[in-house]
Write a protein that holds these residues in place. Structure first.
Motif, short mmCIF file in Angstrom:
data_model
loop_
_atom_site.label_atom_id
_atom_site.label_comp_id
_atom_site.label_asym_id
_atom_site.label_seq_id
_atom_site.Cartn_x
_atom_site.Cartn_y
_atom_site.Cartn_z
N TYR A 187 0.83 -1.20 0.00
CA TYR A 187 0.00 0.00 0.00
C TYR A 187 0.87 1.26 0.00
CZ TYR A 187 -4.16 -2.81 0.99
OH TYR A 187 -5.19 -3.71 0.92
N SER A 188 2.14 1.11 0.31
CA SER A 188 3.09 2.23 0.25
C SER A 188 4.26 1.82 -0.64
CB SER A 188 3.60 2.59 1.64
OG SER A 188 2.56 3.08 2.46
N LEU A 189 4.59 2.68 -1.59
CA LEU A 189 5.68 2.40 -2.53
C LEU A 189 6.69 3.55 -2.47
CD1 LEU A 189 3.63 1.12 -5.60
CD2 LEU A 189 4.90 -0.25 -3.97
N TRP A 190 7.87 3.30 -1.91
CA TRP A 190 8.93 4.29 -1.85
C TRP A 190 10.22 3.61 -1.43
CZ3 TRP A 190 10.23 3.89 3.23
CH2 TRP A 190 9.23 3.69 4.17
N PHE A 191 11.31 4.31 -1.66
CA PHE A 191 12.63 3.82 -1.26
C PHE A 191 13.23 4.82 -0.29
CE2 PHE A 191 17.24 4.01 -1.68
CZ PHE A 191 17.58 2.69 -1.37
N ALA A 192 13.86 4.31 0.78
CA ALA A 192 14.50 5.18 1.76
C ALA A 192 15.70 4.47 2.34
CB ALA A 192 13.51 5.55 2.87
N GLN A 193 16.67 5.25 2.76
CA GLN A 193 17.82 4.70 3.45
C GLN A 193 17.39 4.14 4.80
OE1 GLN A 193 20.76 4.36 2.14
NE2 GLN A 193 20.33 5.51 0.26
N GLU A 210 11.11 7.05 9.77
CA GLU A 210 10.55 8.39 9.55
C GLU A 210 9.51 8.37 8.43
OE1 GLU A 210 12.13 12.72 7.90
OE2 GLU A 210 13.54 11.35 8.89
N ASN A 211 9.83 7.69 7.34
CA ASN A 211 8.87 7.57 6.23
C ASN A 211 7.65 6.75 6.61
OD1 ASN A 211 9.93 8.57 3.31
ND2 ASN A 211 11.66 8.07 4.62
N LEU A 212 7.87 5.72 7.40
CA LEU A 212 6.75 4.87 7.83
C LEU A 212 5.78 5.66 8.69
CD1 LEU A 212 5.95 1.88 7.47
CD2 LEU A 212 6.97 1.43 9.70
N ASP A 250 3.74 8.07 6.57
CA ASP A 250 2.63 7.42 5.88
C ASP A 250 1.42 7.27 6.80
OD1 ASP A 250 4.23 7.26 3.71
OD2 ASP A 250 4.33 5.08 3.60
N ALA A 251 1.67 6.83 8.03
CA ALA A 251 0.58 6.66 8.99
C ALA A 251 -0.11 7.99 9.29
CB ALA A 251 1.11 6.03 10.28
N LYS A 252 0.67 9.06 9.43
CA LYS A 252 0.10 10.38 9.70
C LYS A 252 -0.71 10.89 8.51
CE LYS A 252 3.73 11.78 12.95
NZ LYS A 252 4.87 12.71 13.18
N ILE A 253 -0.22 10.64 7.30
CA ILE A 253 -0.96 11.06 6.11
C ILE A 253 -2.30 10.35 6.03
CG2 ILE A 253 -0.99 10.95 3.58
CD1 ILE A 253 2.02 11.50 3.63
#
Length: 218
Positions: free
Chosen positions: A19-25, A31-33, A36-39
């Protein structure tokens, strides 16, 4: 004890996508996770409080987030026309602007798209919301489960399993009741299975609704 796994996570990469598609270090993964939850929470609260749409059947059933270097694409899946009528585009644009301000995305823009689900009763979240409404109105749990199965069969599903757990009918001892129609091959990875777990607050306590739906890839 049996080893259990979420049917959607079990099939990631075969019949199920993220349900989430992105790349992160690695250092920025959490932080990205959290972002997503906040959005997702922000969008659901906006739709419920600002647009006055709270039910899953009339509101949003799934939110997909795709992050790129310069844009965050968000797909809102709905089974109703309430989000796509002539009065809603202004509110969607306002939501888009509010997301931009709330998450301080100076270098990235938000792009929202609303996708209507063609066959709503193939979606387990919508069926779970239907059962939850029936239970809140003190309808018999067996009648609610059988009606949900009938609605699902109208969409030509291959199989469905509905389970309710908790203090059913206000009994003092919690128990699990379930019913199945057709095939639901949970151990077959390539089987197209959709699943949801949905809690509902009733006068006798919280009940847990779980629904598995087996259908072809159409």
């Amino acid at each position: 004890m049996a080893q259990k796994i979420n049917p959607l996570g079990f099939r990631l990469g075969t019949t199920q996508s993220h349900y989430s598609l992105w790349f992160a270090q690695p250092k920025k993964y959490s932080e990205n996770l959290q972002e997503d939850a906040k959005i997702r929470n922000y969008i659901m609260n906006y739709v419920k409080n600002k647009m006055k749409i709270s039910a899953v059947v009339d509101g949003i059933t799934r939110i997909e987030i795709q992050k790129q270097s310069d844009v965050i694409k968000i797909k809102l899946y709905t089974a109703s026309t309430k989000l796509v009528n002539e009065k809603r585009p202004q509110e969607i644009e306002e939501l888009q602007r509010n997301l931009q301000k709330e998450f301080y995305c100076v270098n990235r823009k938000f792009n929202l798209a609303i996708i209507r689900i063609a066959k709503p009763y193939r979606n387990p979240t919508i069926l779970a919301e239907f059962i939850a409404d029936q239970l809140k109105n003190r309808v018999s749990f067996r009648k609610a489960m059988k009606k949900a199965i009938e609605l699902s069969e109208q969409e030509n599903t291959k199989g469905i399993r509905v389970q309710i757990a908790g203090r059913i009918d206000g009994k003092e001892i919690a128990r699990v009741e379930w019913i199945r129609e057709g095939r639901v091959p949970l151990q077959t990875i390539q089987a197209k299975i959709d699943y949801c777990s949905y809690p509902v607050q009733t006068i006798s306590g919280v009940l847990g609704i779980k629904i598995w739906i087996f259908f072809d890839g159409e």
